[in-house]
Design an enzyme around this catalytic site. Structure first.
Site, PDB file in Angstrom:
ATOM      1  N   TYR A  54       0.827  -1.218   0.000  1.00 21.04           N
ATOM      2  CA  TYR A  54       0.000   0.000   0.000  1.00 21.04           C
ATOM      3  C   TYR A  54       0.862   1.270   0.000  1.00 21.04           C
ATOM      4  O   TYR A  54       0.339   2.357  -0.248  1.00 21.04           O
ATOM      5  CB  TYR A  54      -0.945   0.047   1.208  1.00 21.04           C
ATOM      6  CG  TYR A  54      -1.905  -1.119   1.349  1.00 21.04           C
ATOM      7  CD1 TYR A  54      -2.114  -2.015   0.299  1.00 21.04           C
ATOM      8  CD2 TYR A  54      -2.610  -1.330   2.523  1.00 21.04           C
ATOM      9  CE1 TYR A  54      -2.983  -3.089   0.434  1.00 21.04           C
ATOM     10  CE2 TYR A  54      -3.491  -2.395   2.665  1.00 21.04           C
ATOM     11  CZ  TYR A  54      -3.662  -3.283   1.618  1.00 21.04           C
ATOM     12  OH  TYR A  54      -4.526  -4.335   1.765  1.00 21.04           O
ATOM     13  N   LEU A 191     -17.644  -3.607   2.347  1.00 22.96           N
ATOM     14  CA  LEU A 191     -18.658  -2.730   1.739  1.00 22.96           C
ATOM     15  C   LEU A 191     -18.596  -2.796   0.222  1.00 22.96           C
ATOM     16  O   LEU A 191     -19.621  -2.839  -0.454  1.00 22.96           O
ATOM     17  CB  LEU A 191     -18.462  -1.278   2.209  1.00 22.96           C
ATOM     18  CG  LEU A 191     -18.491  -1.082   3.727  1.00 22.96           C
ATOM     19  CD1 LEU A 191     -18.346   0.403   4.079  1.00 22.96           C
ATOM     20  CD2 LEU A 191     -19.762  -1.659   4.344  1.00 22.96           C
ATOM     21  N   LYS A 230     -12.429   0.508   4.842  1.00 23.62           N
ATOM     22  CA  LYS A 230     -11.706   1.737   4.480  1.00 23.62           C
ATOM     23  C   LYS A 230     -12.687   2.880   4.239  1.00 23.62           C
ATOM     24  O   LYS A 230     -13.720   2.715   3.588  1.00 23.62           O
ATOM     25  CB  LYS A 230     -10.884   1.484   3.210  1.00 23.62           C
ATOM     26  CG  LYS A 230     -10.192   2.717   2.649  1.00 23.62           C
ATOM     27  CD  LYS A 230     -10.975   3.348   1.502  1.00 23.62           C
ATOM     28  CE  LYS A 230     -10.379   4.652   1.017  1.00 23.62           C
ATOM     29  NZ  LYS A 230     -11.234   5.308  -0.003  1.00 23.62           N
ATOM     30  N   SER A 231     -12.348   4.045   4.744  1.00 23.05           N
ATOM     31  CA  SER A 231     -12.995   5.273   4.293  1.00 23.05           C
ATOM     32  C   SER A 231     -11.995   6.412   4.424  1.00 23.05           C
ATOM     33  O   SER A 231     -11.154   6.414   5.316  1.00 23.05           O
ATOM     34  CB  SER A 231     -14.255   5.584   5.111  1.00 23.05           C
ATOM     35  OG  SER A 231     -14.801   6.799   4.636  1.00 23.05           O
ATOM     36  N   ARG A 236     -17.935   9.046   7.470  1.00 28.63           N
ATOM     37  CA  ARG A 236     -18.117   7.605   7.266  1.00 28.63           C
ATOM     38  C   ARG A 236     -17.165   6.802   8.164  1.00 28.63           C
ATOM     39  O   ARG A 236     -17.519   5.717   8.627  1.00 28.63           O
ATOM     40  CB  ARG A 236     -17.925   7.242   5.790  1.00 28.63           C
ATOM     41  CG  ARG A 236     -19.101   7.688   4.925  1.00 28.63           C
ATOM     42  CD  ARG A 236     -19.030   7.143   3.514  1.00 28.63           C
ATOM     43  NE  ARG A 236     -18.002   7.773   2.708  1.00 28.63           N
ATOM     44  CZ  ARG A 236     -18.153   8.924   2.067  1.00 28.63           C
ATOM     45  NH1 ARG A 236     -19.293   9.593   2.146  1.00 28.63           N
ATOM     46  NH2 ARG A 236     -17.165   9.429   1.345  1.00 28.63           N
ATOM     47  N   ASN A 240     -18.778   4.004  10.541  1.00 29.62           N
ATOM     48  CA  ASN A 240     -18.438   2.583  10.407  1.00 29.62           C
ATOM     49  C   ASN A 240     -18.036   1.930  11.727  1.00 29.62           C
ATOM     50  O   ASN A 240     -18.113   0.709  11.858  1.00 29.62           O
ATOM     51  CB  ASN A 240     -17.307   2.413   9.378  1.00 29.62           C
ATOM     52  CG  ASN A 240     -17.772   2.751   7.971  1.00 29.62           C
ATOM     53  OD1 ASN A 240     -18.969   2.810   7.699  1.00 29.62           O
ATOM     54  ND2 ASN A 240     -16.830   3.000   7.069  1.00 29.62           N
TER      55      ASN A 240
HETATM   56  N1  LIG Z   1      -5.475  -8.736   1.783  1.00 34.21           N
HETATM   57  C1  LIG Z   1      -5.875  -8.290   0.595  1.00 34.21           C
HETATM   58  O1  LIG Z   1      -5.547  -8.834  -0.457  1.00 34.21           O
HETATM   59  C2  LIG Z   1      -6.778  -7.076   0.558  1.00 34.21           C
HETATM   60  C3  LIG Z   1      -7.422  -6.729  -0.637  1.00 34.21           C
HETATM   61  C4  LIG Z   1      -8.278  -5.626  -0.626  1.00 34.21           C
HETATM   62  C5  LIG Z   1      -8.449  -4.907   0.554  1.00 34.21           C
HETATM   63  N2  LIG Z   1      -7.761  -5.240   1.695  1.00 34.21           N
HETATM   64  C6  LIG Z   1      -7.895  -4.450   2.952  1.00 34.21           C
HETATM   65  O2  LIG Z   1      -9.270  -4.324   3.250  1.00 34.21           O
HETATM   66  C7  LIG Z   1      -9.590  -2.942   3.378  1.00 34.21           C
HETATM   67  C8  LIG Z   1     -11.047  -2.700   3.058  1.00 34.21           C
HETATM   68  O3  LIG Z   1     -11.362  -3.100   1.745  1.00 34.21           O
HETATM   69  P1  LIG Z   1     -11.587  -2.072   0.550  1.00 34.21           P
HETATM   70  O4  LIG Z   1     -10.836  -0.818   0.786  1.00 34.21           O
HETATM   71  O5  LIG Z   1     -11.307  -2.844  -0.691  1.00 34.21           O
HETATM   72  O6  LIG Z   1     -13.155  -1.843   0.550  1.00 34.21           O
HETATM   73  P2  LIG Z   1     -14.277  -1.428   1.628  1.00 34.21           P
HETATM   74  O7  LIG Z   1     -13.640  -1.013   2.909  1.00 34.21           O
HETATM   75  O8  LIG Z   1     -15.271  -2.522   1.644  1.00 34.21           O
HETATM   76  O9  LIG Z   1     -14.990  -0.225   0.931  1.00 34.21           O
HETATM   77  C9  LIG Z   1     -14.365   1.009   0.753  1.00 34.21           C
HETATM   78  C10 LIG Z   1     -15.284   1.853  -0.118  1.00 34.21           C
HETATM   79  O10 LIG Z   1     -16.535   2.051   0.569  1.00 34.21           O
HETATM   80  C11 LIG Z   1     -16.755   3.457   0.752  1.00 34.21           C
HETATM   81  N3  LIG Z   1     -17.356   3.598   2.097  1.00 34.21           N
HETATM   82  C12 LIG Z   1     -16.732   3.563   3.299  1.00 34.21           C
HETATM   83  N4  LIG Z   1     -17.609   3.700   4.304  1.00 34.21           N
HETATM   84  C13 LIG Z   1     -18.834   3.833   3.744  1.00 34.21           C
HETATM   85  C14 LIG Z   1     -20.137   3.991   4.270  1.00 34.21           C
HETATM   86  N5  LIG Z   1     -20.357   4.060   5.587  1.00 34.21           N
HETATM   87  N6  LIG Z   1     -21.173   4.083   3.397  1.00 34.21           N
HETATM   88  C15 LIG Z   1     -20.958   4.031   2.057  1.00 34.21           C
HETATM   89  N7  LIG Z   1     -19.743   3.868   1.492  1.00 34.21           N
HETATM   90  C16 LIG Z   1     -18.672   3.766   2.327  1.00 34.21           C
HETATM   91  C17 LIG Z   1     -15.400   4.092   0.651  1.00 34.21           C
HETATM   92  O11 LIG Z   1     -15.502   5.401   0.158  1.00 34.21           O
HETATM   93  P3  LIG Z   1     -14.917   6.674   1.015  1.00 34.21           P
HETATM   94  O12 LIG Z   1     -13.465   6.425   1.229  1.00 34.21           O
HETATM   95  O13 LIG Z   1     -15.210   7.829   0.102  1.00 34.21           O
HETATM   96  O14 LIG Z   1     -15.717   6.699   2.285  1.00 34.21           O
HETATM   97  C18 LIG Z   1     -14.698   3.208  -0.385  1.00 34.21           C
HETATM   98  O15 LIG Z   1     -15.093   3.585  -1.704  1.00 34.21           O
HETATM   99  C19 LIG Z   1      -8.595  -2.264   2.435  1.00 34.21           C
HETATM  100  O16 LIG Z   1      -8.526  -0.868   2.619  1.00 34.21           O
HETATM  101  C20 LIG Z   1      -7.346  -3.031   2.818  1.00 34.21           C
HETATM  102  O17 LIG Z   1      -6.850  -2.565   4.060  1.00 34.21           O
HETATM  103  C21 LIG Z   1      -6.947  -6.334   1.720  1.00 34.21           C
END
Ligand SMILES: NC(=O)c1ccc[n+]([C@@H]2O[C@H](COP(=O)([O-])OP(=O)(O)OC[C@H]3O[C@@H](n4cnc5c(N)ncnc54)[C@H](OP(=O)(O)O)[C@@H]3O)[C@@H](O)[C@H]2O)c1
Length: 263
Positions: A54, A191, A230-231, A236, A240
């Site tokens: 990252y 999410l 993540k946000s 948010r 969360n």
């Molecule tokens: N191990 C792996 O291979 C792997 C792969 C992917 C991810 N990850 C980890 O998992 C974490 C989370 O996954 P992710 O970032 O892919 O997706 P996520 O956390 O499921 O979703 C993030 C998205 O949702 C939006 N969001 C956040 N809170 C919200 C709410 N309350 N209502 C509506 N929308 C909301 C965010 O926008 P805003 O930022 O504009 O709020 C962003 O676009 C990553 O950041 C990383 O640390 C690990």
């Protein structure tokens, strides 16, 4: 600093207490990324999920240092890129330097390295854990069969497997398989992997006066699944983690589970 909201804790092997909801930090970089991480710590998050890949471990370290919290109060997860197989020790040193800490709380292999290098990487993680440089070690994106291979050779299961998880991916057999092996599932993209406008989620959210995102995150915790979300937005970020003021009934959990059948 806000009083930390009541986020459940899971105890990993080695008596390592891990907050079951953490801040995902993929794409949180630079000044804005650091501000988001600082906002999360201010809102009560005590778990930050970063990774070498990252490119934001320094931001995470600065956010923790500037939070006024003791290092021991924040659980830091980072990840070894599979392309660094064979260079585990140097990569962990780089992570620790960037984070400004002498240990990680949890270090994961980000993806299974190809073929034969699988077990040696795991053995190296165990050795570094035994030296105290990571309190717990685990994997990410591993299948149960791959986990079985690690256990077969070393006798030690990963503390955690971080895998994509959301109502649409719900699979009771996969959860049971991890539980039987003593591996905590940590879901990622909770999410992104959800349709937050789904009537099941909006209906349950409306009944409790919370957001659909909160329903999804609470559902993870109800199943004993840790999650990282993540946000970049302070509103948010706070939303969360505000999960303590409602509970999901068994019937509601079952309706959310059923979304997996609509895949
Ligand atoms: N191990 C792996 O291979 C792997 C792969 C992917 C991810 N990850 C980890 O998992 C974490 C989370 O996954 P992710 O970032 O892919 O997706 P996520 O956390 O499921 O979703 C993030 C998205 O949702 C939006 N969001 C956040 N809170 C919200 C709410 N309350 N209502 C509506 N929308 C909301 C965010 O926008 P805003 O930022 O504009 O709020 C962003 O676009 C990553 O950041 C990383 O640390 C690990």
């Amino acid at each position: 600093m806000t009083q930390a909201p009541a986020i459940p804790i899971v105890t990993l092997p080695g008596d390592v207490a891990m907050p079951m909801l953490g801040l995902g930090t993929w794409r949180l970089r630079g000044r804005a990324g650091q501000q988001a991480m600082a906002a999360a710590l201010e809102a009560g998050y005590r778990h930050i999920d970063t990774a070498t890949m990252y490119g934001n471990e320094a931001e995470a370290g600065r956010a923790v240092a500037g939070s006024g919290l003791d290092r021991s109060e924040v659980f830091i997860t980072s990840k070894l890129p599979s392309g660094r197989a064979g260079r585990e020790r140097a990569t962990l040193s780089e992570s620790l330097r960037a984070l400004g800490t002498s240990y990680l709380d949890l270090w994961l292999v980000h993806w299974p390295p190809a073929g034969r290098t699988l077990v040696p990487v795991w053995q190296e993680l165990l050795a570094l854990r035994d030296e105290g440089r990571a309190r717990a070690v685990g994997v990410s994106n591993y299948s149960l069969a791959q986990i079985d291979r690690l256990i077969e050779v070393t006798g030690q299961a990963p503390a955690v497997n971080q895998i994509p998880w959301s109502p649409r991916r719900h699979d009771a057999a996969v959860l049971a398989g991890h539980r039987e092996r003593g591996v905590t599932v940590m879901g990622y993209s909770p999410l992104k992997g959800s349709q937050l406008t789904d009537p099941v989620l909006t209906g349950i959210a409306g009944a409790h006066g919370v957001s659909p995102a909160q329903v999804v995150l609470k559902w993870h915790l109800a199943h004993g699944v840790a999650t990282v979300v993540k946000s970049a937005d302070p509103g948010r970020i706070a939303d969360n983690i505000g999960l303590a003021r409602f509970s999901l009934s068994e019937e509601e959990i079952g309706r959310i589970d059923s979304l997996s059948r609509e895949r």
